[in-house]
Scaffold this active site. Structure first.
Site, short mmCIF file in Angstrom:
data_model
loop_
_atom_site.label_atom_id
_atom_site.label_comp_id
_atom_site.label_asym_id
_atom_site.label_seq_id
_atom_site.Cartn_x
_atom_site.Cartn_y
_atom_site.Cartn_z
CG ASP A 99 -6.32 -2.36 3.44
OD1 ASP A 99 -5.21 -2.13 3.95
OD2 ASP A 99 -6.93 -1.52 2.74
N GLY A 100 -4.97 -3.81 6.54
CA GLY A 100 -4.79 -3.14 7.82
C GLY A 100 -4.06 -3.98 8.84
N GLY A 101 -2.90 -3.50 9.25
CA GLY A 101 -2.15 -4.19 10.29
C GLY A 101 -1.57 -5.53 9.86
CG HIS A 150 -4.09 -1.40 -1.38
ND1 HIS A 150 -5.24 -2.11 -1.68
CD2 HIS A 150 -4.43 -0.56 -0.37
CE1 HIS A 150 -6.23 -1.71 -0.88
NE2 HIS A 150 -5.77 -0.77 -0.08
CB SER A 202 -0.91 0.01 1.23
OG SER A 202 -1.45 1.31 1.37
CG ASP A 251 -5.01 2.74 0.93
OD1 ASP A 251 -6.01 1.99 0.94
OD2 ASP A 251 -3.88 2.39 1.29
N GLY A 309 1.02 -1.90 4.18
CA GLY A 309 1.58 -0.56 3.98
C GLY A 309 2.82 -0.36 4.81
CB SER A 310 3.35 0.61 8.35
OG SER A 310 2.39 -0.25 8.87
CG MET A 343 -7.99 7.58 2.41
SD MET A 343 -7.13 7.56 4.00
CE MET A 343 -6.47 5.89 4.00
N GLY A 378 -8.70 4.68 7.17
CA GLY A 378 -8.32 6.08 7.32
C GLY A 378 -6.82 6.32 7.47
CG PHE A 379 -5.32 7.40 10.02
CD1 PHE A 379 -4.79 8.63 9.63
CD2 PHE A 379 -6.58 7.36 10.58
CE1 PHE A 379 -5.51 9.81 9.83
CE2 PHE A 379 -7.31 8.53 10.78
CZ PHE A 379 -6.78 9.75 10.40
N GLY A 380 -2.65 4.48 7.87
CA GLY A 380 -1.73 3.36 7.90
C GLY A 380 -1.20 3.17 9.31
N GLY A 381 -0.56 2.04 9.54
CA GLY A 381 0.13 1.82 10.80
C GLY A 381 -0.74 1.53 12.00
CG HIS A 436 -9.29 0.57 -0.26
ND1 HIS A 436 -8.66 0.37 0.95
CD2 HIS A 436 -10.63 0.57 0.01
CE1 HIS A 436 -9.58 0.24 1.90
NE2 HIS A 436 -10.77 0.37 1.36
CG MET A 487 -11.24 3.83 2.17
SD MET A 487 -9.67 3.70 3.05
CE MET A 487 -8.54 3.75 1.67
CG MET A 493 -11.82 -2.13 5.61
SD MET A 493 -10.35 -1.76 4.63
CE MET A 493 -9.34 -0.85 5.81
#
Ligand code: DX5
Ligand code: ZN
Length: 223
Positions: A179-181, A34, A9, A36, A201-202, A38, A145-148, A67, A69, A140
């Site tokens: 997607d996420g973490g 990916h 991402s 994102d 992402g991160s 927003m 809304g946010f990475g990390g 993606h 959002m 999700m």
């Protein structure tokens, strides 16, 4: 088994050198990217739009996994396809006529996906009604809304249930993206539950060696 892919991402990339960042993950073996999008309304953050995709498109053969959002995603589908999206995923929570939106995306000749937030249930009947126009369900594993952010473990059961239902109905054409973490620790859990496209992402772009992080994650996904 469905093909498995890592989708780095770009949200966590160095925005002052996006082209180089994309080249690093592409050269390290990634096949998907990916993106994102927003809007500051649906999610409390603003990123970038089709102009950035179009600029990167000239320099990359990666599958551009978009993606959205954003509120009113229908208003922007053509713009993203013209900019080079290979797949567009809309949030279930942002659509009024999901069947129409997914059919529209498919009519533009690209992959169509629908995304569900951690608190949104996935209804099996809904999947039946949209299955012919569906390539991907994006589950999700953080609030968008946010990475990390930290992976939400309650979502693992949602992945398993969806996977069981897709198998039961032989919907082999529908991928499960998460997607996420996602990192080297959480990846095995979501793979075990049935996910086959992993956004990170991160865990990729915030690492000191982006190329090595990409290779390590691809290896983990295929092990
Ligand atoms: C969050 C985005 C994600 C984000 C994931 O709303 O949809 O794609 O980039 O970032 P990590 O992998 O750092 O959780
Ligand atoms: Zn995303």
């Amino acid at each position: 088994m469905k093909d498995r892919y890592l989708a780095p991402s770009l949200l966590s990339a160095d925005f002052s050198s996006l082209r180089e960042q994309v080249e690093i993950v592409e050269n390290a073996g990634a096949k998907w990217l990916h993106l994102d999008i927003m809007d500051g309304h649906y999610v409390p953050n603003i990123t970038f739009g089709p102009v950035v995709l179009k600029a990167l498109r000239k320099h990359s053969k990666l599958l551009f996994d978009t993606h959205l959002m954003i509120t009113n995603p229908d208003d922007f589908l053509e713009d993203f396809v013209n900019a080079g999206s290979d797949s567009i995923t809309v949030h279930y929570e942002t659509t009024r006529h999901l069947h129409r939106t997914l059919s529209h995306i498919k009519s533009l000749g690209i992959k169509a996906g629908v995304s569900f937030n951690p608190s949104t249930p996935i209804n099996n009947d809904l999947i039946d009604y949209i299955a012919p126009n569906l390539d991907m369900v994006l589950i999700m594993t953080v609030n968008p809304g946010f990475g990390g952010q930290k992976f939400i473990p309650e979502v693992i059961e949602k992945i398993s249930r969806l996977n069981e239902y897709l198998n039961k109905r032989n919907y082999n054409h529908v991928s499960i993206e998460v997607d996420g973490g996602i990192d080297l620790n959480t990846a095995p859990k979501v793979l075990e539950a049935g996910a086959n496209i992993l956004v990170a992402g991160s865990a990729i772009f915030s690492q000191p060696n982006i190329s090595q992080a990409t290779k390590d994650m691809i290896k983990k996904i295929n092990s």
